[in-house]
Design a protein around this motif. Structure first.
Motif, PDB file in Angstrom:
ATOM      1  N   ILE A 138      11.268   2.146  22.664  1.00  0.00           N
ATOM      2  CA  ILE A 138       9.567   2.065  22.921  1.00  0.00           C
ATOM      3  C   ILE A 138       9.102   0.795  22.872  1.00  0.00           C
ATOM      4  O   ILE A 138       9.155   0.241  21.866  1.00  0.00           O
ATOM      5  CB  ILE A 138       9.019   2.997  21.998  1.00  0.00           C
ATOM      6  N   LEU A 139       8.561   0.404  23.920  1.00  0.00           N
ATOM      7  CA  LEU A 139       7.793  -0.751  23.876  1.00  0.00           C
ATOM      8  C   LEU A 139       6.225  -0.475  23.817  1.00  0.00           C
ATOM      9  O   LEU A 139       5.906   0.625  24.928  1.00  0.00           O
ATOM     10  CB  LEU A 139       7.690  -1.640  25.134  1.00  0.00           C
ATOM     11  N   SER A 140       5.591  -1.019  22.800  1.00  0.00           N
ATOM     12  CA  SER A 140       3.985  -0.611  22.842  1.00  0.00           C
ATOM     13  C   SER A 140       3.235  -1.744  22.795  1.00  0.00           C
ATOM     14  O   SER A 140       3.498  -2.620  22.016  1.00  0.00           O
ATOM     15  CB  SER A 140       3.840   0.351  21.245  1.00  0.00           C
ATOM     16  N   TRP A 141       2.443  -1.650  23.829  1.00  0.00           N
ATOM     17  CA  TRP A 141       1.643  -2.826  24.413  1.00  0.00           C
ATOM     18  C   TRP A 141       0.496  -2.492  25.518  1.00  0.00           C
ATOM     19  O   TRP A 141       0.787  -1.832  26.501  1.00  0.00           O
ATOM     20  CB  TRP A 141       2.473  -3.896  25.053  1.00  0.00           C
ATOM     21  N   GLU A 142      -0.619  -2.613  24.925  1.00  0.00           N
ATOM     22  CA  GLU A 142      -1.596  -2.110  26.161  1.00  0.00           C
ATOM     23  C   GLU A 142      -2.623  -3.540  26.147  1.00  0.00           C
ATOM     24  O   GLU A 142      -3.032  -4.239  25.381  1.00  0.00           O
ATOM     25  CB  GLU A 142      -2.768  -1.175  25.250  1.00  0.00           C
ATOM     26  N   THR A 143      -3.116  -3.631  27.347  1.00  0.00           N
ATOM     27  CA  THR A 143      -3.847  -4.550  27.879  1.00  0.00           C
ATOM     28  C   THR A 143      -5.080  -3.760  28.811  1.00  0.00           C
ATOM     29  O   THR A 143      -5.228  -2.409  28.819  1.00  0.00           O
ATOM     30  CB  THR A 143      -3.598  -5.566  28.927  1.00  0.00           C
ATOM     31  N   ASP A 144      -6.141  -4.387  29.062  1.00  0.00           N
ATOM     32  CA  ASP A 144      -7.395  -3.976  30.055  1.00  0.00           C
ATOM     33  C   ASP A 144      -6.869  -3.304  31.241  1.00  0.00           C
ATOM     34  O   ASP A 144      -7.221  -2.505  31.890  1.00  0.00           O
ATOM     35  CB  ASP A 144      -8.324  -4.960  30.202  1.00  0.00           C
ATOM     36  N   ASP A 145      -5.461  -3.638  31.877  1.00  0.00           N
ATOM     37  CA  ASP A 145      -4.922  -3.565  33.162  1.00  0.00           C
ATOM     38  C   ASP A 145      -3.690  -2.480  32.931  1.00  0.00           C
ATOM     39  O   ASP A 145      -3.493  -1.662  34.140  1.00  0.00           O
ATOM     40  CB  ASP A 145      -4.550  -4.970  33.724  1.00  0.00           C
ATOM     41  N   PHE A 146      -3.446  -2.090  31.903  1.00  0.00           N
ATOM     42  CA  PHE A 146      -2.065  -1.386  32.112  1.00  0.00           C
ATOM     43  C   PHE A 146      -1.622  -0.942  30.501  1.00  0.00           C
ATOM     44  O   PHE A 146      -2.240  -1.738  29.569  1.00  0.00           O
ATOM     45  CB  PHE A 146      -0.993  -1.946  32.515  1.00  0.00           C
ATOM     46  N   ARG A 147      -0.566  -0.275  30.315  1.00  0.00           N
ATOM     47  CA  ARG A 147      -0.151  -0.065  28.960  1.00  0.00           C
ATOM     48  C   ARG A 147       1.326   0.637  29.225  1.00  0.00           C
ATOM     49  O   ARG A 147       1.482   1.150  29.943  1.00  0.00           O
ATOM     50  CB  ARG A 147      -0.867   1.158  28.324  1.00  0.00           C
ATOM     51  N   PHE A 148       2.046  -0.094  28.017  1.00  0.00           N
ATOM     52  CA  PHE A 148       3.475   0.610  27.865  1.00  0.00           C
ATOM     53  C   PHE A 148       3.257   1.537  26.629  1.00  0.00           C
ATOM     54  O   PHE A 148       2.956   0.762  25.732  1.00  0.00           O
ATOM     55  CB  PHE A 148       4.488  -0.724  27.372  1.00  0.00           C
ATOM     56  N   SER A 149       3.983   2.385  26.658  1.00  0.00           N
ATOM     57  CA  SER A 149       3.858   3.541  25.450  1.00  0.00           C
ATOM     58  C   SER A 149       5.090   4.364  25.498  1.00  0.00           C
ATOM     59  O   SER A 149       5.619   4.366  26.504  1.00  0.00           O
ATOM     60  CB  SER A 149       2.442   4.453  25.670  1.00  0.00           C
ATOM     61  N   GLY A 150       5.164   5.035  24.295  1.00  0.00           N
ATOM     62  CA  GLY A 150       6.324   5.886  24.276  1.00  0.00           C
ATOM     63  C   GLY A 150       6.151   7.360  24.570  1.00  0.00           C
ATOM     64  O   GLY A 150       5.023   7.816  24.450  1.00  0.00           O
ATOM     65  N   ARG A 151       7.045   8.176  24.903  1.00  0.00           N
ATOM     66  CA  ARG A 151       7.170   9.579  25.159  1.00  0.00           C
ATOM     67  C   ARG A 151       8.597  10.099  24.435  1.00  0.00           C
ATOM     68  O   ARG A 151       9.503   9.410  24.277  1.00  0.00           O
ATOM     69  CB  ARG A 151       7.161   9.856  26.499  1.00  0.00           C
ATOM     70  N   ASN A 152       8.354  11.455  24.408  1.00  0.00           N
ATOM     71  CA  ASN A 152       9.811  11.829  23.660  1.00  0.00           C
ATOM     72  C   ASN A 152       9.875  13.270  24.223  1.00  0.00           C
ATOM     73  O   ASN A 152       8.846  14.036  24.276  1.00  0.00           O
ATOM     74  CB  ASN A 152       9.700  11.842  22.286  1.00  0.00           C
ATOM     75  N   TYR A 153      10.753  13.777  24.163  1.00  0.00           N
ATOM     76  CA  TYR A 153      11.118  15.358  24.305  1.00  0.00           C
ATOM     77  C   TYR A 153      12.240  15.693  23.571  1.00  0.00           C
ATOM     78  O   TYR A 153      13.490  15.285  23.632  1.00  0.00           O
ATOM     79  CB  TYR A 153      11.781  15.750  25.761  1.00  0.00           C
ATOM     80  N   ARG A 154      12.131  16.580  22.486  1.00  0.00           N
ATOM     81  CA  ARG A 154      13.062  16.745  21.178  1.00  0.00           C
ATOM     82  C   ARG A 154      13.597  15.439  20.689  1.00  0.00           C
ATOM     83  O   ARG A 154      12.686  14.734  20.149  1.00  0.00           O
ATOM     84  CB  ARG A 154      14.049  17.901  22.136  1.00  0.00           C
ATOM     85  N   GLU A 155      14.848  15.320  20.955  1.00  0.00           N
ATOM     86  CA  GLU A 155      15.050  14.191  19.998  1.00  0.00           C
ATOM     87  C   GLU A 155      15.190  12.616  20.878  1.00  0.00           C
ATOM     88  O   GLU A 155      15.464  11.640  20.476  1.00  0.00           O
ATOM     89  CB  GLU A 155      16.516  14.112  19.429  1.00  0.00           C
ATOM     90  N   TRP A 156      14.946  12.828  22.114  1.00  0.00           N
ATOM     91  CA  TRP A 156      15.049  11.744  22.918  1.00  0.00           C
ATOM     92  C   TRP A 156      13.802  11.000  23.170  1.00  0.00           C
ATOM     93  O   TRP A 156      12.522  11.765  23.258  1.00  0.00           O
ATOM     94  CB  TRP A 156      15.498  12.046  24.491  1.00  0.00           C
ATOM     95  N   PHE A 157      13.753   9.682  23.170  1.00  0.00           N
ATOM     96  CA  PHE A 157      12.505   8.783  23.260  1.00  0.00           C
ATOM     97  C   PHE A 157      12.645   7.646  24.377  1.00  0.00           C
ATOM     98  O   PHE A 157      13.762   7.367  24.674  1.00  0.00           O
ATOM     99  CB  PHE A 157      12.280   8.179  21.976  1.00  0.00           C
ATOM    100  N   TRP A 158      11.645   7.583  25.036  1.00  0.00           N
ATOM    101  CA  TRP A 158      11.608   6.472  26.199  1.00  0.00           C
ATOM    102  C   TRP A 158      10.258   5.965  26.374  1.00  0.00           C
ATOM    103  O   TRP A 158       9.345   6.357  25.596  1.00  0.00           O
ATOM    104  CB  TRP A 158      12.031   7.168  27.547  1.00  0.00           C
ATOM    105  N   THR A 159      10.210   4.844  27.042  1.00  0.00           N
ATOM    106  CA  THR A 159       9.038   4.167  27.446  1.00  0.00           C
ATOM    107  C   THR A 159       8.429   4.092  28.803  1.00  0.00           C
ATOM    108  O   THR A 159       9.331   4.300  29.721  1.00  0.00           O
ATOM    109  CB  THR A 159       9.194   2.558  27.366  1.00  0.00           C
ATOM    110  N   VAL A 160       7.126   4.525  28.995  1.00  0.00           N
ATOM    111  CA  VAL A 160       6.540   4.633  30.301  1.00  0.00           C
ATOM    112  C   VAL A 160       5.506   3.673  30.314  1.00  0.00           C
ATOM    113  O   VAL A 160       5.041   3.004  29.502  1.00  0.00           O
ATOM    114  CB  VAL A 160       5.729   5.838  30.533  1.00  0.00           C
ATOM    115  N   PHE A 161       5.255   3.209  31.739  1.00  0.00           N
ATOM    116  CA  PHE A 161       4.281   2.167  31.969  1.00  0.00           C
ATOM    117  C   PHE A 161       3.177   2.807  32.974  1.00  0.00           C
ATOM    118  O   PHE A 161       3.325   3.573  34.030  1.00  0.00           O
ATOM    119  CB  PHE A 161       5.256   1.069  33.036  1.00  0.00           C
TER     120      PHE A 161
END
Length: 219
Positions: A138-161
């Motif tokens: 998971i990359l956690s990064w937020e600006t005024d124009d976008f954000r990278f953040s984490g999601r998960n389902y059960r034991e699986w984790f991933w990064t969305v933009f």
């Protein structure tokens, strides 16, 4: 006589320092970790690839236990297991201090962040706790124009933009998860303090010897 004694003493001290240096001559490896990240985004006005790079100091690692079911597993003599994942789930989080990400004709860096930037790796253990396996990054990064953040389902984790404040009329997001690839770099050797001290003593001994010889020369 006193000069020769001083020379022998200096050499003895130098030898002692070098002996200490030989014991502690484990070059410290600079623990800089670098990752490339990539993906693809879609939006109302533009779509395209996501590419960037970040790095962090491994010494910033903070380990957190997300869940621990060992006690329940042992009390039930192995009959009760978590509905998914392993017995233990933990996260290793690192503070990113260098990042570059070109997006919409601009290169975004740490200076554009609204807060701290972190990279997290999530692990699960098997039921007998013999090994850990990675279940997401998971990359956690937020600006005024976008954000990278984490999601998960059960034991699986991933990064969305995605857009910082998604709405129906003006929204972009990553198609699938953001992928991360570690960049293999050669470690940088850092001299041990004892070695630096030894070299300082050698330099001092050489300087004193030059002064003694100069003093013995006739005017």
């Amino acid at each position: 006589m006193s000069a020769n004694l001083f020379t022998r003493s200096t050499l003895a001290i130098t030898g002692a320092v070098f002996s200490l240096g030989a014991v502690a001559i484990h070059p410290a490896n600079a623990a800089r970790i670098t990752y490339d990240f990539s993906g693809y985004f879609s939006g109302p006005d533009k779509s395209g690839p996501l590419t960037g790079r970040f790095s962090y100091d491994e010494a910033t690692e903070v380990k957190t236990i997300l869940h621990d079911s060992r006690a329940l597993y042992e009390e039930s003599e192995g009959q009760i297991r978590p509905p998914w994942g392993g017995l233990i789930s933990h996260r290793k989080r690192y503070k990113i201090d260098v990042i570059e990400f070109p997006f919409f004709n601009k290169v975004y860096t740490q200076a554009d962040a609204l807060g701290e930037i972190y990279f997290s790796i999530v692990y699960d253990s098997d039921f007998v706790v013999t090994y850990d396996y990675e279940v997401g990054e998971i990359l956690s990064w937020e600006t005024d124009d976008f954000r990278f953040s984490g999601r998960n389902y059960r034991e699986w984790f991933w990064t969305v933009f995605e857009s910082p404040k998604p709405n129906f009329f003006d929204y972009f997001h990553s198609d699938g998860s953001v992928q991360f690839s570690r960049v293999q770099e050669e470690p940088t050797s850092v001299p041990e303090p004892s070695i630096i001290g030894a070299l300082s003593v050698v330099g001092l001994a050489g300087l004193l010897r030059k002064k003694r010889i100069k003093a013995q020369l006739p005017d």
